[in-house]
Motif scaffolding. Structure first.
Motif, PDB file in Angstrom:
ATOM      1  N   THR A 134     -39.270  -2.505  40.891  1.00  0.00           N
ATOM      2  CA  THR A 134     -38.504  -3.717  41.191  1.00  0.00           C
ATOM      3  C   THR A 134     -39.468  -4.889  41.302  1.00  0.00           C
ATOM      4  OG1 THR A 134     -38.624  -3.205  43.571  1.00  0.00           O
ATOM      5  CG2 THR A 134     -36.649  -2.489  42.374  1.00  0.00           C
ATOM      6  N   ALA A 135     -38.927  -6.100  41.339  1.00  0.00           N
ATOM      7  CA  ALA A 135     -39.821  -7.256  41.345  1.00  0.00           C
ATOM      8  C   ALA A 135     -39.145  -8.468  41.978  1.00  0.00           C
ATOM      9  CB  ALA A 135     -40.266  -7.597  39.926  1.00  0.00           C
ATOM     10  N   PHE A 136     -39.955  -9.291  42.630  1.00  0.00           N
ATOM     11  CA  PHE A 136     -39.545 -10.607  43.126  1.00  0.00           C
ATOM     12  C   PHE A 136     -40.705 -11.561  42.819  1.00  0.00           C
ATOM     13  CE2 PHE A 136     -38.519 -13.914  46.260  1.00  0.00           C
ATOM     14  CZ  PHE A 136     -37.166 -14.068  46.013  1.00  0.00           C
ATOM     15  N   ARG A 137     -41.665 -11.709  43.725  1.00  0.00           N
ATOM     16  CA  ARG A 137     -42.922 -12.391  43.364  1.00  0.00           C
ATOM     17  C   ARG A 137     -44.024 -11.396  43.042  1.00  0.00           C
ATOM     18  NH1 ARG A 137     -41.514 -15.739  47.870  1.00  0.00           N
ATOM     19  NH2 ARG A 137     -40.434 -17.590  47.091  1.00  0.00           N
ATOM     20  N   ALA A 228     -32.525 -22.893  54.201  1.00  0.00           N
ATOM     21  CA  ALA A 228     -33.767 -22.249  54.624  1.00  0.00           C
ATOM     22  C   ALA A 228     -34.392 -21.500  53.454  1.00  0.00           C
ATOM     23  CB  ALA A 228     -33.488 -21.300  55.786  1.00  0.00           C
ATOM     24  N   PRO A 229     -35.723 -21.318  53.485  1.00  0.00           N
ATOM     25  CA  PRO A 229     -36.424 -20.641  52.382  1.00  0.00           C
ATOM     26  C   PRO A 229     -36.283 -19.118  52.471  1.00  0.00           C
ATOM     27  CG  PRO A 229     -38.012 -21.300  54.044  1.00  0.00           C
ATOM     28  CD  PRO A 229     -36.675 -21.853  54.494  1.00  0.00           C
ATOM     29  N   VAL A 230     -35.100 -18.620  52.154  1.00  0.00           N
ATOM     30  CA  VAL A 230     -34.819 -17.189  52.224  1.00  0.00           C
ATOM     31  C   VAL A 230     -35.236 -16.527  50.909  1.00  0.00           C
ATOM     32  CG1 VAL A 230     -33.014 -15.437  52.426  1.00  0.00           C
ATOM     33  CG2 VAL A 230     -32.930 -17.492  53.862  1.00  0.00           C
ATOM     34  N   GLU A 256     -21.253 -10.636  49.404  1.00  0.00           N
ATOM     35  CA  GLU A 256     -21.396 -12.078  49.612  1.00  0.00           C
ATOM     36  C   GLU A 256     -22.866 -12.462  49.749  1.00  0.00           C
ATOM     37  OE1 GLU A 256     -19.979 -15.562  52.791  1.00  0.00           O
ATOM     38  OE2 GLU A 256     -19.361 -13.471  53.086  1.00  0.00           O
ATOM     39  N   ALA A 257     -23.613 -11.688  50.534  1.00  0.00           N
ATOM     40  CA  ALA A 257     -25.028 -11.991  50.736  1.00  0.00           C
ATOM     41  C   ALA A 257     -25.828 -11.783  49.459  1.00  0.00           C
ATOM     42  CB  ALA A 257     -25.582 -11.112  51.853  1.00  0.00           C
ATOM     43  N   HIS A 258     -25.499 -10.738  48.715  1.00  0.00           N
ATOM     44  CA  HIS A 258     -26.186 -10.468  47.454  1.00  0.00           C
ATOM     45  C   HIS A 258     -25.990 -11.627  46.482  1.00  0.00           C
ATOM     46  CE1 HIS A 258     -26.480  -7.939  43.565  1.00  0.00           C
ATOM     47  NE2 HIS A 258     -27.698  -8.185  43.988  1.00  0.00           N
ATOM     48  N   ALA A 259     -24.780 -12.129  46.401  1.00  0.00           N
ATOM     49  CA  ALA A 259     -24.500 -13.248  45.509  1.00  0.00           C
ATOM     50  C   ALA A 259     -25.217 -14.515  45.959  1.00  0.00           C
ATOM     51  CB  ALA A 259     -22.991 -13.479  45.433  1.00  0.00           C
ATOM     52  N   ALA A 260     -25.252 -14.752  47.269  1.00  0.00           N
ATOM     53  CA  ALA A 260     -25.912 -15.954  47.790  1.00  0.00           C
ATOM     54  C   ALA A 260     -27.411 -15.914  47.522  1.00  0.00           C
ATOM     55  CB  ALA A 260     -25.638 -16.081  49.289  1.00  0.00           C
ATOM     56  N   ALA A 261     -28.035 -14.737  47.715  1.00  0.00           N
ATOM     57  CA  ALA A 261     -29.468 -14.618  47.462  1.00  0.00           C
ATOM     58  C   ALA A 261     -29.768 -14.786  45.975  1.00  0.00           C
ATOM     59  CB  ALA A 261     -29.973 -13.267  47.956  1.00  0.00           C
ATOM     60  N   ALA A 262     -28.927 -14.220  45.130  1.00  0.00           N
ATOM     61  CA  ALA A 262     -29.127 -14.349  43.687  1.00  0.00           C
ATOM     62  C   ALA A 262     -29.029 -15.804  43.247  1.00  0.00           C
ATOM     63  CB  ALA A 262     -28.106 -13.494  42.945  1.00  0.00           C
ATOM     64  N   GLU A 263     -28.134 -16.541  43.868  1.00  0.00           N
ATOM     65  CA  GLU A 263     -27.952 -17.946  43.504  1.00  0.00           C
ATOM     66  C   GLU A 263     -29.197 -18.777  43.813  1.00  0.00           C
ATOM     67  OE1 GLU A 263     -24.804 -21.625  44.372  1.00  0.00           O
ATOM     68  OE2 GLU A 263     -24.325 -19.573  44.985  1.00  0.00           O
ATOM     69  N   LEU A 264     -29.949 -18.385  44.857  1.00  0.00           N
ATOM     70  CA  LEU A 264     -31.162 -19.119  45.198  1.00  0.00           C
ATOM     71  C   LEU A 264     -32.232 -18.955  44.121  1.00  0.00           C
ATOM     72  CD1 LEU A 264     -31.493 -18.372  49.025  1.00  0.00           C
ATOM     73  CD2 LEU A 264     -30.596 -20.427  47.923  1.00  0.00           C
ATOM     74  N   GLY A 265     -32.326 -17.775  43.523  1.00  0.00           N
ATOM     75  CA  GLY A 265     -33.246 -17.549  42.411  1.00  0.00           C
ATOM     76  C   GLY A 265     -34.695 -17.848  42.732  1.00  0.00           C
ATOM     77  N   ARG A 266     -35.164 -17.426  43.908  1.00  0.00           N
ATOM     78  CA  ARG A 266     -36.512 -17.796  44.345  1.00  0.00           C
ATOM     79  C   ARG A 266     -37.603 -16.868  43.799  1.00  0.00           C
ATOM     80  NH1 ARG A 266     -37.602 -21.011  48.623  1.00  0.00           N
ATOM     81  NH2 ARG A 266     -39.058 -19.481  49.534  1.00  0.00           N
ATOM     82  N   GLY A 267     -37.234 -15.780  43.157  1.00  0.00           N
ATOM     83  CA  GLY A 267     -38.238 -14.889  42.600  1.00  0.00           C
ATOM     84  C   GLY A 267     -38.919 -15.492  41.385  1.00  0.00           C
ATOM     85  N   THR A 268     -40.112 -14.994  41.083  1.00  0.00           N
ATOM     86  CA  THR A 268     -40.859 -15.488  39.926  1.00  0.00           C
ATOM     87  C   THR A 268     -40.974 -14.437  38.827  1.00  0.00           C
ATOM     88  OG1 THR A 268     -42.932 -14.880  41.037  1.00  0.00           O
ATOM     89  CG2 THR A 268     -42.186 -17.173  41.249  1.00  0.00           C
ATOM     90  N   VAL A 269     -41.293 -13.192  39.207  1.00  0.00           N
ATOM     91  CA  VAL A 269     -41.409 -12.135  38.193  1.00  0.00           C
ATOM     92  C   VAL A 269     -40.189 -11.219  38.194  1.00  0.00           C
ATOM     93  CG1 VAL A 269     -43.915 -12.161  38.201  1.00  0.00           C
ATOM     94  CG2 VAL A 269     -42.725 -10.617  39.764  1.00  0.00           C
TER      95      VAL A 269
END
Length: 452
Positions: A134-137, A228-230, A256-269
């Motif tokens: 899996t990946a985020f940053r 906030a920077p979640v 709901e939380a999964h959709a909200a986090a996905a909308e932020l799109g803060r991951g890079t990789v």
């Protein structure tokens, strides 16, 4: 076979643990356990699929399991009994690719059943063949890699104490899984203060890490609304609707939380933005186990996590206490079971190698489990200053323990984090921790503490 008969069979076939005796579902002798394991080994996977252990009309977790089942992929293994499935898993035919193709063909009950007739080395051998990336940053779970969560908890959420723990962990090459704080106070304001602290440190260092404040999912939703920077959204989950209700959640709020986090799109990789924690005994402690043994209930929790593409799933294996896992032997077995079952279901499994101070376990037991999990290909473990969590009051693994297992087994940090840490002088060219002068530049960041 009736659900009642299968529930009893699964419980009686389980290796002994105190939680099952507490629940009154364990068998009364080793001979009875072997008899149950032999019967379970002859039970077909198709029969387990056709026999829900918790009625779907009263449990949304069961409905999720059944609705997400991939019948076409299951066709390739539908002929197996639990015993022959074990033999296939241990064979060369079960490659990483074929195991990955079964992610949605397998139900938690099938996976729990096969784990019950496996030795520890079987659990290790199969889990090692099933990497989950899996990946985020950072990219977590690649073969030959072991990531570490920095867990910089503080009894009062003191910013200086939290930041000092983070910098200490970074110097030991930890933090590539997540910098994850269990807040002393679960409130939006407290969560935002801690998120801002990690964000300032991350940006100042240019460090490719992800943050998480392990507040309730509803608190995370509130702070996301406030900008906030979640990075990662956290929640503890369990294997039944009633047990999840005791946590104050259901599948709808997780969606709901999964959709909200996905909308932020803060991951890079990557954009895997959920973090779940589980633990054997959670459903029993909520009186929501439906007569199932605790390991089967634990595996059902992985079906909840699997539905939300998490970056991290962590079984906090010895945290609930000796009422559920009495001693080091039970904790070691449970940790290997959880890791195996989660990996087979396609989850990015980490293990908090831990125990409470009133359990019949010690740090030698944890060294054993940590080493076995490193061999098994665990995605991540905890990094707690001195291995003693002074806020949650339990014993886990330290930054030094992470350095040991990486060195002993030739494991490396996530590639993005490794490159950053090498530039800072924390790792050498081979990706191993340097023994001295790891990072004068990083130490200079302690001035951030004075500003906090």
């Amino acid at each position: 076979m009736s659900p009642e008969t299968l529930r009893t069979l699964m419980a009686h076939a389980s290796p002994p643990r105190s939680g099952d005796f507490l629940a009154g579902v364990a068998c009364d002798s080793a001979a009875a356990r072997v008899r149950a394991q032999r019967v379970l080994a002859d039970t077909g996977l198709a029969e387990i699929l056709a026999t829900p252990l918790v009625a779907p009309e009263e449990d949304e977790v069961t409905r999720l399991i059944l609705e997400s089942h991939d019948a076409a992929a299951f066709a390739s293994i539908a002929h197996h009994s639990v015993g022959s499935f074990r033999e296939w898993l241990l064979s060369d035919a079960a490659t990483p690719e074929t195991l990955a193709a079964l992610k949605w063909a397998l139900t938690p009950e099938m996976v729990a059943a096969v784990s019950k007739i496996m030795r520890n080395q079987d659990l290790i051998a199969v889990a090692r063949k099933r990497p989950v990336v899996t990946a985020f940053r950072t990219t977590i779970g690649l073969p030959g890699r072991l990531s570490v969560r920095i867990q910089p908890n503080h009894p009062t959420d003191d910013a200086r104490g939290v930041a000092a723990s983070i910098v200490d962990g970074l110097q030991f090459g930890c933090g590539d899984a997540v910098i994850g704080i269990n807040p002393a106070t679960d409130s939006p304001d407290a969560m935002i203060r801690l998120l801002d602290l990690i964000e300032d440190l991350r940006l100042s260092l240019g460090c490719p890490v992800q943050s998480c404040v392990l507040a309730h999912v509803t608190t995370a939703l509130k702070v996301m609304e406030r900008g906030a920077p979640v990075d990662l959204v956290f929640q503890s989950v369990a294997g039944s609707e009633a047990a999840n209700a005791s946590f104050g959640i259901d599948l709808a709020v997780l969606r709901e939380a999964h959709a909200a986090a996905a909308e932020l799109g803060r991951g890079t990789v990557g954009q895997n933005a959920m973090y779940f924690e589980t633990g054997q005994g959670a459903a029993l402690s909520a009186n929501a186990h439906h007569g199932l043994d605790q390991q089967t209930m634990e595996t059902r929790a992985y079906a909840v996590a699997r539905a939300f593409d998490p970056l991290l799933v962590n079984t906090v294996v010895g945290f609930i206490g000796p009422e559920y896992l009495y001693d080091g032997k039970e904790i070691i077995r449970a940790g290997l079971e959880d890791h195996f079952c989660g990996k087979l279901l396609g989850l990015p499994m980490g293990v908090d190698v831990c125990y409470t101070n009133h359990a019949e376990a010690d740090q030698d037991d944890m060294d054993t489990l940590l080493t076995l999990l490193g061999v098994a290909g665990v995605n991540f473990v905890m990094g707690v200053p001195g291995s003693d969590d002074i806020m949650l009051n339990y014993q886990s693994t330290s930054f030094h323990d992470a350095a040991y297992v990486r060195s002993a087994l030739g494991l490396r940090a996530a590639p993005e984090f490794e490159a950053w840490a090498r530039d800072f002088g924390i790792f050498d060219a081979a990706g191993q921790l340097r023994q001295a002068d790891r990072s004068l530049e990083l130490l200079s960041q302690m001035q951030l503490l004075e500003a906090s």
